[in-house]
Scaffold this active site. Structure first.
Site, PDB file in Angstrom:
ATOM      1  N   ASP A  19       0.837  -1.211   0.000  1.00 52.47           N
ATOM      2  CA  ASP A  19       0.000   0.000   0.000  1.00 52.47           C
ATOM      3  C   ASP A  19       0.870   1.259   0.000  1.00 52.47           C
ATOM      4  O   ASP A  19       1.986   1.251   0.521  1.00 52.47           O
ATOM      5  CB  ASP A  19      -0.915  -0.025   1.237  1.00 52.47           C
ATOM      6  CG  ASP A  19      -2.085   0.941   1.102  1.00 52.47           C
ATOM      7  OD1 ASP A  19      -2.375   1.381  -0.032  1.00 52.47           O
ATOM      8  OD2 ASP A  19      -2.699   1.259   2.136  1.00 52.47           O
ATOM      9  N   ASN A  67     -11.064  -2.240  -5.225  1.00 54.18           N
ATOM     10  CA  ASN A  67     -10.295  -1.355  -6.111  1.00 54.18           C
ATOM     11  C   ASN A  67     -10.969  -1.194  -7.484  1.00 54.18           C
ATOM     12  O   ASN A  67     -10.649  -0.261  -8.230  1.00 54.18           O
ATOM     13  CB  ASN A  67      -8.857  -1.855  -6.309  1.00 54.18           C
ATOM     14  CG  ASN A  67      -7.987  -1.732  -5.066  1.00 54.18           C
ATOM     15  OD1 ASN A  67      -7.049  -2.508  -4.880  1.00 54.18           O
ATOM     16  ND2 ASN A  67      -8.274  -0.771  -4.192  1.00 54.18           N
TER      17      ASN A  67
HETATM   18  C1  IPE Z   1      -5.495  -2.616  -0.139  1.00 59.30           C
HETATM   19  O1  IPE Z   1      -5.133  -1.288  -0.298  1.00 59.30           O
HETATM   20  C2  IPE Z   1      -5.511  -3.315  -1.465  1.00 59.30           C
HETATM   21  C3  IPE Z   1      -4.204  -3.495  -2.098  1.00 59.30           C
HETATM   22  C4  IPE Z   1      -3.062  -3.198  -1.580  1.00 59.30           C
HETATM   23  C5  IPE Z   1      -4.240  -4.095  -3.396  1.00 59.30           C
HETATM   24  P1  IPE Z   1      -6.226  -0.126  -0.447  1.00 59.30           P
HETATM   25  O2  IPE Z   1      -5.481   1.119  -0.624  1.00 59.30           O
HETATM   26  O3  IPE Z   1      -7.208  -0.494  -1.495  1.00 59.30           O
HETATM   27  O4  IPE Z   1      -6.951  -0.203   0.963  1.00 59.30           O
HETATM   28  P2  IPE Z   1      -7.725   0.929   1.784  1.00 59.30           P
HETATM   29  O5  IPE Z   1      -8.697   1.559   0.846  1.00 59.30           O
HETATM   30  O6  IPE Z   1      -6.698   1.911   2.252  1.00 59.30           O
HETATM   31  O7  IPE Z   1      -8.353   0.197   2.922  1.00 59.30           O
HETATM   32  C1  IPE Z   2      -1.502   0.259  -3.400  1.00 56.02           C
HETATM   33  O1  IPE Z   2      -1.298   1.638  -3.418  1.00 56.02           O
HETATM   34  C2  IPE Z   2      -1.793  -0.305  -4.766  1.00 56.02           C
HETATM   35  C3  IPE Z   2      -3.199  -0.654  -4.986  1.00 56.02           C
HETATM   36  C4  IPE Z   2      -4.152  -0.626  -4.100  1.00 56.02           C
HETATM   37  C5  IPE Z   2      -3.562  -1.111  -6.301  1.00 56.02           C
HETATM   38  P1  IPE Z   2      -2.513   2.657  -3.429  1.00 56.02           P
HETATM   39  O2  IPE Z   2      -2.896   2.920  -4.844  1.00 56.02           O
HETATM   40  O3  IPE Z   2      -3.624   2.207  -2.571  1.00 56.02           O
HETATM   41  O4  IPE Z   2      -1.812   3.937  -2.812  1.00 56.02           O
HETATM   42  P2  IPE Z   2      -2.427   4.932  -1.738  1.00 56.02           P
HETATM   43  O5  IPE Z   2      -2.902   4.102  -0.599  1.00 56.02           O
HETATM   44  O6  IPE Z   2      -3.543   5.656  -2.420  1.00 56.02           O
HETATM   45  O7  IPE Z   2      -1.290   5.804  -1.369  1.00 56.02           O
HETATM   46 MG    MG Z   3      -4.043   2.446  -0.611  1.00 57.78          MG
END
Ligand code: IPE
Ligand code: IPE
Ligand code: MG
Length: 254
Positions: A19, A67
């Protein structure tokens, strides 16, 4: 209290919630896609390091069922990066003995992505050093619901009595059938939540949260997490004394 080296718990399966790609980019005034690109580089480094550390199972949360609600352009970028990753890492996985597996609801993926994933799974199937599982279009609740549907079908067909349903039926029906439960879960980016990852399988995992965004997470941070894990004492609901006996220690270290 210092613990003797031989009491370190075994680590077969490491799971990671990758993340913070978006925030990494935004803090640099870059588009989110730049964070995802950098995140792919981290994946390559961490896969390498896990092979070097002798970890048998690595599971990465790459794209959640939730997502799918992100802007279409970001989803398209992530899918394009995934295709690129498959193409660029195929030979490396073969050379390193890494076999790829994908979990999640693949019915929501495009034909192109689904085909690329199935081909990569087949091509790498004989890899015996590490199983790299990508959780893609994956949600823990969704996985449990899909497994329940399959079990219900067996009940409806008269193959299974409702009172005979046990944990083993779920374990063998979940997407992760055949994988051991994760021993350690790492989440980057400072968020202290599970976000619908491996809800069933993480029941007794050790949790490790780190502030670094995924693009900044590297082998050094990984080794720090593994060191932290080695200091843990896992009890699985038993007493400390019982688990010390289970580890074959002659005496508890009290
Ligand atoms: C969790 O991260 C999913 C992945 C890392 C693929 P998110 O960024 O989607 O989770 P939330 O929204 O912060 O809970
Ligand atoms: C994790 O990084 C990757 C996916 C969830 C696909 P994020 O895209 O959630 O990055 P933040 O949490 O918005 O910084
Ligand atoms: Mg994220």
């Amino acid at each position: 209290m210092p613990k003797s080296a031989n009491s370190s718990p075994a680590l077969h399966h490491l799971a990671i919630i990758m993340d913070g790609n978006g925030r990494w980019a935004e803090e640099r005034g870059l588009p989110r896609v730049a964070g995802h690109q950098q995140g792919v580089r981290t994946v390559v480094e961490i896969v390498d390091e896990c092979v070097a550390q002798g970890i048998s199972y690595l599971t990465l949360f790459a794209f959640s069922s939730e997502n799918w609600g992100r802007p279409q352009s970001e989803i398209e970028t992530l899918m394009a990066l995934l295709l690129e990753f498959m193409a660029s890492q195929r030979q490396r996985m073969l050379d390193d003995g890494v076999s790829l597996r994908v979990i999640g609801d693949d019915s929501r993926l495009s034909d192109e992505v689904r085909t690329a994933l199935r081909n990569a799974e087949q091509d790498t199937a004989s890899g015996s050093r590490m199983v790299l599982t990508l959780a893609l279009s994956y949600g823990g609740r969704d996985e449990i619901v899909r497994a329940t549907r399959k079990i219900a079908q067996r009940v409806a067909a008269g193959e299974l009595a409702p009172e005979a349903i046990g944990s083993a039926d779920f374990e063998s029906t979940l997407d992760t059938a055949g994988l051991p439960d994760p021993d350690l879960l790492i989440r980057t980016s400072g968020e202290l939540r599970i976000s619908n990852f491996l809800l069933w399988q993480l029941a007794y995992a050790e949790l490790y949260f780190v502030d670094a965004y995924w693009p900044d997470f590297g082998p050094v941070e990984l080794r720090r997490a593994l060191d932290s894990y080695r200091q843990r004492r896992r009890r699985f609901g038993l007493t400390a004394e019982q688990t010390a006996e289970g580890e074959g220690l002659s005496n508890s270290a009290s």
